[in-house]
Design a protein around this motif. Structure first.
Motif, PDB file in Angstrom:
ATOM      1  N   THR A   4      16.915 -10.601  35.495  1.00 47.09           N
ATOM      2  CA  THR A   4      16.515 -10.003  34.224  1.00 47.09           C
ATOM      3  C   THR A   4      16.949 -10.920  33.091  1.00 47.09           C
ATOM      4  O   THR A   4      18.039 -11.475  33.122  1.00 47.09           O
ATOM      5  N   SER A   5      16.087 -11.092  32.135  1.00 42.69           N
ATOM      6  CA  SER A   5      16.437 -11.903  30.967  1.00 42.69           C
ATOM      7  C   SER A   5      16.729 -11.018  29.765  1.00 42.69           C
ATOM      8  O   SER A   5      17.011 -11.508  28.693  1.00 42.69           O
ATOM      9  N   LYS A   6      16.667  -9.720  29.949  1.00 43.62           N
ATOM     10  CA  LYS A   6      16.841  -8.781  28.837  1.00 43.62           C
ATOM     11  C   LYS A   6      18.089  -7.918  29.035  1.00 43.62           C
ATOM     12  O   LYS A   6      18.070  -6.726  28.806  1.00 43.62           O
TER      13      LYS A   6
END
Length: 86
Positions: A3-5
């Motif tokens: 996940t980049s969030k």
């Protein structure tokens, strides 16, 4: 799962470049404004934090502390580069 969030900054965070923050102020600024969006995503999980450039280490340390508090199992903070200079 990637996940980049995972993290977000609260309003009011200052850029160290634009505001010429010293190391102590960077740590205070980051730790006061960095939050985990979904703590349930890290509970009991191994997490790798990747930062593009490490200037003072404030972002990586604040992220590490938040992940520990959220119950992450193992945490590996990594930086792609380290800033050199004043």
């Amino acid at each position: 799962r990637f996940t980049s969030k995972l993290f977000r900054f609260e309003p009011g965070v200052m850029s160290h470049r634009m505001n010429k923050l010293d190391a102590a102020r960077r740590f205070e600024n980051i730790s006061s404004h960095l939050r985990i969006d979904r703590p349930d995503r890290v509970l009991g999980r191994d997490v790798i934090i990747i930062d593009d450039i490490c200037v003072s280490g404030a972002s990586l340390l604040a992220a590490h502390d938040l992940l520990q508090k959220a119950g992450a199992d193992r945490i590996w903070p990594l930086a792609l580069a380290h800033a050199i200079g004043p």
